[in-house]
Design an enzyme around this catalytic site. Sequence first.
Site, PDB file in Angstrom:
ATOM      1  N   LYS A  58       7.384 -13.040   5.770  1.00  0.00           N
ATOM      2  CA  LYS A  58       8.359 -11.986   4.372  1.00  0.00           C
ATOM      3  C   LYS A  58       9.222 -12.950   4.679  1.00  0.00           C
ATOM      4  O   LYS A  58      10.101 -13.052   3.564  1.00  0.00           O
ATOM      5  CB  LYS A  58       7.864 -10.694   5.721  1.00  0.00           C
ATOM      6  CG  LYS A  58       7.462 -10.046   5.457  1.00  0.00           C
ATOM      7  CD  LYS A  58       7.924  -8.472   4.151  1.00  0.00           C
ATOM      8  CE  LYS A  58       6.367  -7.408   4.203  1.00  0.00           C
ATOM      9  NZ  LYS A  58       6.448  -6.963   2.939  1.00  0.00           N
ATOM     10  N   TYR A  62       3.353 -11.375  10.077  1.00  0.00           N
ATOM     11  CA  TYR A  62       4.078 -11.037   9.011  1.00  0.00           C
ATOM     12  C   TYR A  62       5.522 -11.156   8.698  1.00  0.00           C
ATOM     13  O   TYR A  62       6.038 -11.336   7.664  1.00  0.00           O
ATOM     14  CB  TYR A  62       4.178  -9.447   9.753  1.00  0.00           C
ATOM     15  CG  TYR A  62       4.644  -8.629   9.191  1.00  0.00           C
ATOM     16  CD1 TYR A  62       4.274  -7.966   7.976  1.00  0.00           C
ATOM     17  CD2 TYR A  62       6.118  -7.843   9.813  1.00  0.00           C
ATOM     18  CE1 TYR A  62       4.983  -6.505   7.103  1.00  0.00           C
ATOM     19  CE2 TYR A  62       6.720  -6.830   8.207  1.00  0.00           C
ATOM     20  CZ  TYR A  62       6.021  -6.260   7.860  1.00  0.00           C
ATOM     21  OH  TYR A  62       6.775  -5.231   6.685  1.00  0.00           O
ATOM     22  N   ASN A  90      -5.161  -3.441  -3.841  1.00  0.00           N
ATOM     23  CA  ASN A  90      -6.088  -2.842  -3.438  1.00  0.00           C
ATOM     24  C   ASN A  90      -6.812  -2.503  -2.066  1.00  0.00           C
ATOM     25  O   ASN A  90      -8.114  -2.792  -1.981  1.00  0.00           O
ATOM     26  CB  ASN A  90      -6.373  -4.997  -2.739  1.00  0.00           C
ATOM     27  CG  ASN A  90      -5.934  -4.908  -1.773  1.00  0.00           C
ATOM     28  OD1 ASN A  90      -5.158  -4.460  -1.060  1.00  0.00           O
ATOM     29  ND2 ASN A  90      -6.179  -6.319  -0.893  1.00  0.00           N
TER      30      ASN A  90
HETATM   31  P1  NAD Z   1       1.151   0.817   3.131  1.00  0.00           P
HETATM   32  O1  NAD Z   1      -0.086  -0.337   4.615  1.00  0.00           O
HETATM   33  O2  NAD Z   1       0.875   1.910   3.986  1.00  0.00           O
HETATM   34  O3  NAD Z   1       0.711   0.195   1.908  1.00  0.00           O
HETATM   35  C1  NAD Z   1       0.428  -1.076   1.729  1.00  0.00           C
HETATM   36  C2  NAD Z   1      -0.287  -1.293   0.522  1.00  0.00           C
HETATM   37  O4  NAD Z   1       0.077  -2.449  -0.007  1.00  0.00           O
HETATM   38  C3  NAD Z   1      -1.082  -0.876   0.784  1.00  0.00           C
HETATM   39  O5  NAD Z   1      -1.681   0.712   0.075  1.00  0.00           O
HETATM   40  C4  NAD Z   1      -1.991  -2.146   0.814  1.00  0.00           C
HETATM   41  O6  NAD Z   1      -3.592  -1.479   0.243  1.00  0.00           O
HETATM   42  C5  NAD Z   1      -1.369  -2.587  -0.177  1.00  0.00           C
HETATM   43  N1  NAD Z   1      -1.607  -4.058  -0.480  1.00  0.00           N
HETATM   44  C6  NAD Z   1      -1.754  -4.625   1.137  1.00  0.00           C
HETATM   45  N2  NAD Z   1      -2.331  -6.144   0.732  1.00  0.00           N
HETATM   46  C7  NAD Z   1      -2.784  -6.012  -0.547  1.00  0.00           C
HETATM   47  C8  NAD Z   1      -2.568  -7.034  -1.644  1.00  0.00           C
HETATM   48  N3  NAD Z   1      -2.950  -8.264  -1.165  1.00  0.00           N
HETATM   49  N4  NAD Z   1      -2.908  -6.734  -3.158  1.00  0.00           N
HETATM   50  C9  NAD Z   1      -3.065  -5.499  -3.385  1.00  0.00           C
HETATM   51  N5  NAD Z   1      -2.320  -5.066  -2.450  1.00  0.00           N
HETATM   52  C10 NAD Z   1      -2.161  -5.051  -1.351  1.00  0.00           C
HETATM   53  O7  NAD Z   1       2.306   0.412   4.302  1.00  0.00           O
HETATM   54  P2  NAD Z   1       4.034   0.674   3.603  1.00  0.00           P
HETATM   55  O8  NAD Z   1       4.540   1.403   5.087  1.00  0.00           O
HETATM   56  O9  NAD Z   1       3.577   1.651   2.521  1.00  0.00           O
HETATM   57  O10 NAD Z   1       5.260  -0.211   3.850  1.00  0.00           O
HETATM   58  C11 NAD Z   1       5.385  -1.367   2.065  1.00  0.00           C
HETATM   59  C12 NAD Z   1       5.515  -1.634   1.963  1.00  0.00           C
HETATM   60  O11 NAD Z   1       7.581  -2.119   2.943  1.00  0.00           O
HETATM   61  C13 NAD Z   1       5.586  -3.448   2.680  1.00  0.00           C
HETATM   62  O12 NAD Z   1       5.532  -4.642   1.754  1.00  0.00           O
HETATM   63  C14 NAD Z   1       5.974  -3.328   4.062  1.00  0.00           C
HETATM   64  O13 NAD Z   1       6.097  -4.482   4.802  1.00  0.00           O
HETATM   65  C15 NAD Z   1       6.973  -3.268   3.540  1.00  0.00           C
HETATM   66  N6  NAD Z   1       7.782  -2.151   4.790  1.00  0.00           N
HETATM   67  C16 NAD Z   1       7.624  -1.151   5.091  1.00  0.00           C
HETATM   68  C17 NAD Z   1       8.560  -0.369   6.516  1.00  0.00           C
HETATM   69  C18 NAD Z   1       8.316   0.905   7.058  1.00  0.00           C
HETATM   70  O14 NAD Z   1       8.711   1.149   7.897  1.00  0.00           O
HETATM   71  N7  NAD Z   1       7.496   2.118   6.227  1.00  0.00           N
HETATM   72  C19 NAD Z   1       9.403  -1.177   7.242  1.00  0.00           C
HETATM   73  C20 NAD Z   1       9.560  -2.308   6.202  1.00  0.00           C
HETATM   74  C21 NAD Z   1       8.657  -3.448   5.692  1.00  0.00           C
END
Ligand code: NAD
Length: 312
Positions: free
Chosen positions: A149, A145, A33
């Site tokens: 999760k 958050y 989104n």
């Molecule tokens: P990010 O914010 O860059 O990416 C998340 C993506 O999800 C974005 O493109 C956003 O637009 C999309 N999004 C959010 N809500 C949405 C919805 N309701 N419908 C459709 N799209 C939606 O974050 P990231 O760092 O790339 O994280 C990706 C995943 O990995 C997440 O689930 C996050 O919780 C998990 N995670 C990441 C880390 C990290 O260090 N990067 C650590 C733990 C967990």
Amino acid sequence: MPTSLVTGGAGFLGSHLCEALLTKGHRVICLDNLESGSLANIEDLRDDAFSFLHHDVSEPIAIDEPLDFVYHLAALASPIDYMRLPLHSLKTGSYGTHHALGVAKWKRARFLLASTSEVYGDPEVHPQLETYWGNVNPIGPRGVYDEAKRYAEALTMAYHRQQGVDTSIVRIFNTYGPKMRPNDGRAIPNFLSQALAEKPLTVYGDGSQTRSFCYVDDLIRGLVLLAESGEHLPVNIGNPGEYTILQLAEAVLAATGSPSQILYEALPVDDPQVRQPDITRARQILGWEPEIELDEGLRRTLGSLERDATRA
Ligand code: NAD
Ligand code: UDP
């Protein structure tokens, strides 16, 4: 050619995952989104095997072709984003995960939930093993958050146990690399953009809290290995190299050669004091090890920032 749906595919990790899956020869449907992701992250992925679906996972998902994998990454991952939009975070973790699981069940696809080390909260067990149940404040600002999760993990296990869906759960520890937004709010993009602008690096609290930072290429390799395994129980993926936040700030200053000073600011509420993955299960089940240590990962991230600046 296997087909993968990647929710959150225009975000930081999602866009790297889409690229890695295309390289492996998958057809990739990226659903996002664009709340915290951007089309710029996927603009280089123009390929007949790639398509983008602008959609919110909190609404039912309709895909009119067979799927082999559903990688469910959609979520607001940065504390500034999930605290800005707490209800969106809870809906994405609950309704969004429900819809993503529903698609996986309908298509008989292997499902991977991107969970997080935040399910361990402010941990009383260190390093964190997957068997640890965590120490989360459900009503604090991070609860939107963490609890989303935790609920998503519970829902995933219920779909597996009751409905026979082929599910997997990865608990991702702090990951960094190219394509993180400079204003993402997380420690590494903040420190890098502050150092490059020769502004003070904002260390929250006294900087003695620890994190363990994984370079994005290592993380994505682990995610794909887990999706391709038969494992159903959670697996930690992260780099066990543990640093205080002050050490991280110093590493960023060394990598950039910046003259910036350190500016101490208030520690956010419920900020975990320590975090380090125990990756025994990832080693045993997936044969996975991180390969890129912090200095090298910072160097690669800086290189990509410089390339982006030249392109702009
Ligand atoms: P990010 O914010 O860059 O990416 C998340 C993506 O999800 C974005 O493109 C956003 O637009 C999309 N999004 C959010 N809500 C949405 C919805 N309701 N419908 C459709 N799209 C939606 O974050 P990231 O760092 O790339 O994280 C990706 C995943 O990995 C997440 O689930 C996050 O919780 C998990 N995670 C990441 C880390 C990290 O260090 N990067 C650590 C733990 C967990
Ligand atoms: N942090 C910091 N300065 C910043 C951003 C973050 O000191 O400009 C700290 C934050 O308080 C936390 C750690 O760095 O202790 C990691 O924060 P981040 O938001 O990257 O991830 P998370 O808290 O989700 O692990």
